[in-house]
Design a protein around this motif. Structure first.
Motif, short mmCIF file in Angstrom:
data_model
loop_
_atom_site.label_atom_id
_atom_site.label_comp_id
_atom_site.label_asym_id
_atom_site.label_seq_id
_atom_site.Cartn_x
_atom_site.Cartn_y
_atom_site.Cartn_z
N ALA A 258 -17.49 -21.89 61.03
CA ALA A 258 -17.35 -23.09 62.00
C ALA A 258 -18.90 -23.51 61.79
O ALA A 258 -19.82 -22.71 61.78
N ALA A 259 -19.08 -24.76 61.73
CA ALA A 259 -20.33 -25.47 61.40
C ALA A 259 -20.59 -26.11 62.93
O ALA A 259 -21.70 -26.18 63.19
N LEU A 260 -19.50 -26.79 63.38
CA LEU A 260 -19.81 -27.61 64.77
C LEU A 260 -18.64 -27.46 65.57
O LEU A 260 -17.34 -27.40 65.30
N ALA A 261 -18.60 -27.69 66.75
CA ALA A 261 -17.65 -27.73 67.91
C ALA A 261 -17.81 -29.03 68.58
O ALA A 261 -18.11 -28.81 69.88
N PRO A 262 -17.69 -30.25 68.03
CA PRO A 262 -17.85 -31.47 68.85
C PRO A 262 -16.64 -31.68 69.85
O PRO A 262 -15.87 -31.40 69.73
N GLY A 263 -17.24 -32.25 70.87
CA GLY A 263 -16.37 -32.69 72.25
C GLY A 263 -16.25 -34.24 72.16
O GLY A 263 -16.54 -34.85 71.19
N SER A 264 -15.95 -34.70 73.25
CA SER A 264 -15.88 -36.00 73.60
C SER A 264 -15.49 -36.70 72.71
O SER A 264 -15.52 -37.98 72.41
N GLU B 283 -11.89 -36.55 76.25
CA GLU B 283 -12.59 -35.05 76.09
C GLU B 283 -12.28 -34.15 75.23
O GLU B 283 -12.17 -33.19 75.27
N ASP B 284 -11.43 -34.97 74.41
CA ASP B 284 -10.50 -33.81 73.17
C ASP B 284 -11.49 -33.34 72.43
O ASP B 284 -12.71 -33.63 72.14
N ALA B 285 -11.42 -31.86 72.22
CA ALA B 285 -12.19 -31.03 71.41
C ALA B 285 -11.97 -30.96 69.81
O ALA B 285 -10.77 -31.52 69.78
N GLY B 286 -12.77 -30.98 69.11
CA GLY B 286 -13.03 -30.82 67.65
C GLY B 286 -13.47 -29.96 67.14
O GLY B 286 -14.19 -29.01 67.53
N VAL B 287 -13.40 -29.56 65.59
CA VAL B 287 -13.97 -28.53 65.00
C VAL B 287 -14.27 -29.15 63.59
O VAL B 287 -13.85 -29.97 62.90
N VAL B 288 -15.50 -28.71 63.26
CA VAL B 288 -15.90 -28.86 61.66
C VAL B 288 -16.03 -27.62 61.26
O VAL B 288 -16.83 -26.61 61.44
N CYS B 289 -15.22 -27.18 60.01
CA CYS B 289 -15.45 -25.95 59.46
C CYS B 289 -16.03 -25.90 57.96
O CYS B 289 -16.41 -27.22 57.38
N GLY B 290 -16.28 -24.78 57.43
CA GLY B 290 -16.67 -24.68 55.95
C GLY B 290 -18.28 -25.09 55.79
O GLY B 290 -18.45 -25.44 54.63
N GLY B 291 -18.90 -25.03 56.77
CA GLY B 291 -20.38 -25.19 56.63
C GLY B 291 -20.85 -26.66 56.60
O GLY B 291 -21.95 -27.10 56.30
N GLU B 292 -19.80 -27.54 56.90
CA GLU B 292 -20.06 -29.02 56.70
C GLU B 292 -21.19 -29.43 57.93
O GLU B 292 -20.77 -28.87 59.13
N ARG B 293 -21.92 -30.28 57.82
CA ARG B 293 -22.75 -30.92 58.83
C ARG B 293 -22.03 -32.31 59.16
O ARG B 293 -21.70 -33.09 58.09
N TRP B 294 -22.12 -32.78 60.54
CA TRP B 294 -21.35 -33.95 61.02
C TRP B 294 -22.49 -34.82 61.12
O TRP B 294 -23.33 -34.46 62.38
N ASP B 295 -22.45 -36.24 61.07
CA ASP B 295 -23.38 -37.06 61.49
C ASP B 295 -23.01 -38.16 62.54
O ASP B 295 -23.26 -39.31 62.64
N GLY B 296 -22.42 -37.53 63.23
CA GLY B 296 -21.88 -38.44 64.51
C GLY B 296 -20.62 -39.08 64.30
O GLY B 296 -20.60 -40.48 64.78
N GLY B 297 -19.95 -39.02 63.05
CA GLY B 297 -18.56 -39.83 62.88
C GLY B 297 -18.65 -40.58 61.45
O GLY B 297 -17.77 -40.98 60.92
#
Length: 316
Positions: A250-256, A297-311
């Motif tokens: 897991a790389a990120l666990a974004p919410g909202s 407030e739906d939860a999200g996930v980014v896997c695989g070591g990717e970094r996410w820049d706010g969409g």
């Protein structure tokens, strides 16, 4: 495992291991546990060796083993499985139970066959335990819901069974305790129903991301896809999602609702995984459908070591 198919070594492979594989696949009881590449030599990694199940596990990955990718085997030792198949089709027999008027063969009003006539089951004492046995017997995977009050419409003909009581471990509904055939004080307004997870429908997915390993987390329950609230959502929860989906770390666990607002029910809230679970649905959470959230407030996930820049996209 790790998005790659591989085999299992036949060291210590036996009917207890096969029983778990057959159960997980919705294929009925175990028949035999052939080894020595009986069904041909596989290719790719040998993922598991020295598998040792008790026979009661829900998934092969829950059984003890040497660990992923650790073996002293070659593909001439690939393990195989022979299952009895979906119980009510075994040996060419006619089906003894079915689900009708649902969205697929794994959901609907429960009907049982007696004296060559289909009839209903009364919802007295009907619970998730009885529904679990129905799903198992039909080869429809885990149970999602148990319904009464003719949720899937009223049947016709006799009401064959009433006061069915199972402990949940039975292989067939016929093994459960019930009133004698046809003995009841019910109407078809009390017909029992079942929704199973099905053996072709996923229970977990990511939606709205750049690929199948990023997005809004959605779960399948009670025959509907829904979302997860981001209350207490963190990397430990995301780690389990990524592991189950074969998407690496897991790389990120974004919410909202980072990946957009979902629709339908919000199925889970206050999910609290340790990060070590092999099945996301082993993680503690509020009861299904109980929450104080909205889809913002739906939860999200980014896997695989990717970094996410706010969409805007993945960052290198």
């Amino acid at each position: 495992h790790e998005r790659q198919w591989g085999t299992v070594c036949d060291d210590h492979w036996d009917l207890r291991d096969v029983a778990v594989a057959c159960r997980e696949l919705g294929c009925g009881a175990a028949r035999s546990a052939p080894g020595a590449g009986h069904f041909g030599m596989g290719s790719g990694p040998i993922w598991l060796d020295d598998v040792n199940c008790t026979g009661m596990e829900a998934a092969l990955s829950s059984c003890s083993s040497k660990g992923w990718g650790k073996s002293n085997c070659n593909h001439g030792e690939d393990a195989g499985v022979v299952c009895a198949g979906n119980g009510w089709w075994a040996a060419g027999r006619e089906p003894s139970l079915r689900l009708v008027n649902g969205s697929n063969r794994c959901s609907g009003r429960l009907e049982v066959r007696h004296h060559s006539q289909w009839g209903a089951v009364c919802d007295h004492d009907w619970s998730i335990l009885e529904a679990t046995v129905v799903c198992r017997e039909l080869g429809c995977g885990a149970v999602a819901s148990a319904y009464g009050a003719a949720h899937f419409g009223q049947g016709s003909g006799p009401v064959w069974l009433d006061r069915v009581r199972c402990n949940g471990s039975e292989a067939a509904l016929a093994e459960c305790v019930a009133q004698p055939w046809g003995a009841n004080e019910c109407t078809h307004g009390q017909d029992a129903g079942v929704v199973c997870a099905g053996n072709v429908l996923p229970r977990l997915r990511l939606v709205g991301g750049l690929n199948e390993c990023s997005g809004r987390v959605e779960v399948f329950y009670a025959n509907k896809w829904g979302t997860i609230c981001d209350d207490n959502w963190d990397l430990q929860d995301a780690a389990v999602v990524c592991r189950v989906l074969g998407c690496g770390a897991a790389a990120l666990a974004p919410g909202s609702a980072r990946f957009g607002w979902g629709s339908g029910p919000i199925w889970l809230d206050n999910v609290g995984c340790s990060g070590q679970e092999t099945d996301f649905f082993q993680c503690p959470a509020k009861m299904w459908g109980i929450h104080n959230c909205h889809h913002g407030e739906d939860a999200g996930v980014v896997c695989g070591g990717e970094r996410w820049d706010g969409g805007k996209g993945p960052l290198g």
